[in-house]
Design a protein around this motif. Structure first.
Motif, PDB file in Angstrom:
ATOM      1  N   LEU A 239       3.215  -7.182 -12.338  1.00  0.00           N
ATOM      2  CA  LEU A 239       1.771  -7.158 -12.564  1.00  0.00           C
ATOM      3  C   LEU A 239       1.359  -8.153 -13.644  1.00  0.00           C
ATOM      4  N   LEU A 240       2.136  -8.208 -14.723  1.00  0.00           N
ATOM      5  CA  LEU A 240       1.817  -9.123 -15.815  1.00  0.00           C
ATOM      6  C   LEU A 240       1.928 -10.572 -15.360  1.00  0.00           C
ATOM      7  N   ALA A 241       2.938 -10.854 -14.545  1.00  0.00           N
ATOM      8  CA  ALA A 241       3.104 -12.215 -14.023  1.00  0.00           C
ATOM      9  C   ALA A 241       1.936 -12.599 -13.121  1.00  0.00           C
ATOM     10  N   ARG A 242       1.495 -11.653 -12.285  1.00  0.00           N
ATOM     11  CA  ARG A 242       0.356 -11.941 -11.413  1.00  0.00           C
ATOM     12  C   ARG A 242      -0.900 -12.209 -12.235  1.00  0.00           C
ATOM     13  N   LEU A 243      -1.121 -11.408 -13.277  1.00  0.00           N
ATOM     14  CA  LEU A 243      -2.290 -11.608 -14.140  1.00  0.00           C
ATOM     15  C   LEU A 243      -2.264 -12.984 -14.808  1.00  0.00           C
ATOM     16  N   ASN A 244      -1.059 -13.495 -15.048  1.00  0.00           N
ATOM     17  CA  ASN A 244      -0.917 -14.799 -15.698  1.00  0.00           C
ATOM     18  C   ASN A 244      -0.849 -15.959 -14.708  1.00  0.00           C
ATOM     19  N   GLY A 245      -1.134 -15.660 -13.423  1.00  0.00           N
ATOM     20  CA  GLY A 245      -1.271 -16.732 -12.453  1.00  0.00           C
ATOM     21  C   GLY A 245      -0.111 -16.958 -11.508  1.00  0.00           C
ATOM     22  N   ALA A 246       0.910 -16.108 -11.532  1.00  0.00           N
ATOM     23  CA  ALA A 246       2.063 -16.302 -10.640  1.00  0.00           C
ATOM     24  C   ALA A 246       1.738 -15.825  -9.228  1.00  0.00           C
ATOM     25  N   ASP A 363      -4.223  -5.064 -17.056  1.00  0.00           N
ATOM     26  CA  ASP A 363      -3.400  -5.721 -18.067  1.00  0.00           C
ATOM     27  C   ASP A 363      -2.648  -4.689 -18.922  1.00  0.00           C
ATOM     28  N   PRO A 364      -1.291  -4.620 -18.821  1.00  0.00           N
ATOM     29  CA  PRO A 364      -0.507  -3.648 -19.584  1.00  0.00           C
ATOM     30  C   PRO A 364       0.002  -4.169 -20.921  1.00  0.00           C
ATOM     31  N   THR A 365      -0.471  -5.331 -21.372  1.00  0.00           N
ATOM     32  CA  THR A 365       0.120  -6.010 -22.529  1.00  0.00           C
ATOM     33  C   THR A 365       0.161  -5.148 -23.788  1.00  0.00           C
ATOM     34  N   ALA A 366      -0.938  -4.485 -24.125  1.00  0.00           N
ATOM     35  CA  ALA A 366      -1.001  -3.715 -25.370  1.00  0.00           C
ATOM     36  C   ALA A 366       0.062  -2.619 -25.401  1.00  0.00           C
ATOM     37  N   GLY A 367       0.194  -1.894 -24.308  1.00  0.00           N
ATOM     38  CA  GLY A 367       1.192  -0.834 -24.250  1.00  0.00           C
ATOM     39  C   GLY A 367       2.612  -1.362 -24.301  1.00  0.00           C
ATOM     40  N   LEU A 368       2.840  -2.522 -23.685  1.00  0.00           N
ATOM     41  CA  LEU A 368       4.180  -3.110 -23.699  1.00  0.00           C
ATOM     42  C   LEU A 368       4.576  -3.531 -25.113  1.00  0.00           C
TER      43      LEU A 368
END
Length: 397
Positions: A239-246, A363-368
């Motif tokens: 999911l994080l990779a998709r959010l960053n354009g992958a 976006d799961p960044t904060a929890g990660l």
């Protein structure tokens, strides 16, 4: 020669069992069908809570029945769960599949490690457990890495995520067959249903007490639970990779590099099983710093560095597990291991809840970042928790 033959069978099983191209794509499959990051986190919490409920009783069951059949049943449940996801990619189906996968996790937890230890003990090679498990873990990750590369290749050729999933189900059938054809160590006492029920309660109690009363075992249990419970960052990488354009074809390659990091961690554990706890702690701290940096940079390719961070964390887990198994009583080993799994599931549930609560949209960044920070703090406890060698259990009782 007997040891070599057994190792080959175990390594093959480990590779095939984790050759699962759907692992890296299932979050994308559900995201494409309207399931948000918050929904996924809720399902992960249900997954973990059910694991909490089933962990200890399933571990006790693995101490009184044929562990091969128990593992075979567990693998079949996991494959069925994936099939349900493919047939109906909805939130109820996601939960149903997660329930079956959680049952797999509970049945396999403790039984797998105890079975491998028993197989080695039956040929007088129990002292090889630590190195064999490190190699088994590497073959697990080779299977994952190979399957992610395979997923990237066939998605790139135009295959759908659904097609990848059905390939995963077919491969799972091979795993079941391989488990059932492992050598039978024939240590389990047979009896009627009533004696099995009495044995289950007695085993559950004895295994739980062993985990609490042995100070070394208890410390290793707590450390193992913490490391295992917090190693959930990879669940959110797609999911994080998709959010960053992958793209869908690129994401498996990113995860592939993360699996390579886990293989490197297994190699470290295999080559340096007696590594000092202070050195191990320093490596884990460096690894978590690398992970935090990779998550913070808004680039899909930077996520590959999570593999670098995972390597020492994986080594710490394998080394702690080997010393844990050496300290556990043989007849309640699966139960004691399930007590550790219970703790890991509890910590995972908390981690998933935090990711879900802190998620900003998808976006799961904060929890990660919270998870990685907690994992870094746990590294400071490694020198006091993980002895150079765990004492062997005094009696096989």
């Amino acid at each position: 020669m007997v040891l070599d033959g057994l190792k080959k069978r175990l390594y093959l099983l480990s590779f095939i069992d984790e050759f699962a191209p759907m692992y890296v794509l299932f979050t994308l499959w559900f995201n494409d069908n309207g399931i948000s990051t918050a929904d996924l986190s809720i399902v992960f919490i249900v997954w973990s809570i059910l694991g909490l409920v089933l962990e200890l009783p399933s571990g006790a069951l693995a101490d009184i029945v044929d562990r091969r059949r128990l593992l075979g049943a567990a693998l079949a449940l996991r494959a069925t769960g994936i099939g349900i996801w493919l047939i109906s990619p909805s939130l109820p189906a996601l939960i149903a599949g997660a329930v079956l996968w959680s049952m797999h996790d509970a049945l396999a937890s403790g039984a797998r490690e105890a079975l491998i230890h028993d197989e080695l003990d039956a040929i007088g090679e129990a002292h090889c457990y630590g190195v064999v498990m490190a190699r088994i873990d590497q073959f697990n990750k080779l299977g994952l890495a190979g399957s992610t590369f395979f997923a990237a290749a066939i998605i790139g050729l135009g295959a759908s995520i659904e097609a990848v999933g059905w390939i995963n189900v077919a491969v799972a059938g091979v795993s079941v067959a391989l488990v059932l054809h492992l050598p039978d160590v024939q240590w389990v006492t047979t009896g009627d249903d009533a004696s099995v029920r009495r044995g289950w309660w007695a085993t559950l109690r004895a295994g739980s007490l062993a985990a609490r009363r042995n100070p070394v075992l208890l410390r290793l249990l707590l450390m193992g639970s913490t490391i295992s419970g917090l190693m959930v960052v990879d669940e959110y990488i797609p999911l994080l990779a998709r959010l960053n354009g992958a793209s869908n074809a690129t994401i498996p390659l990113i995860v592939f590099v993360v699996w390579i990091g886990l293989i490197v961690g297994g190699e470290l554990a295999a080559r340096r099983p007696d590594i000092s706890s202070s050195t191990l702690a320093s490596l884990v701290l460096g690894g978590t710093a690398t992970m935090a940096f990779a998550i913070a940079i808004e680039s899909p390719w930077a996520l590959m560095a999570i593999g670098v961070g995972y390597a020492p964390v994986q080594a710490a887990w394998i080394i702690a597990d080997a010393r844990f198994q050496a300290a556990a009583p043989s007849t309640t080993r699966a139960t004691a291991t399930s007590v550790r799994g219970f703790g890991a599931a509890l910590i995972s549930a908390a981690a998933f809840a935090i990711v879900g609560l802190l998620a900003q949209g998808d976006d799961p960044t904060a929890g990660l970042h919270w998870i990685v920070g907690t994992l870094a703090l746990s590294a400071f406890a490694i020198p006091a928790t993980v002895p150079k060698r765990a004492p062997t259990a005094s009696a096989k009782s």
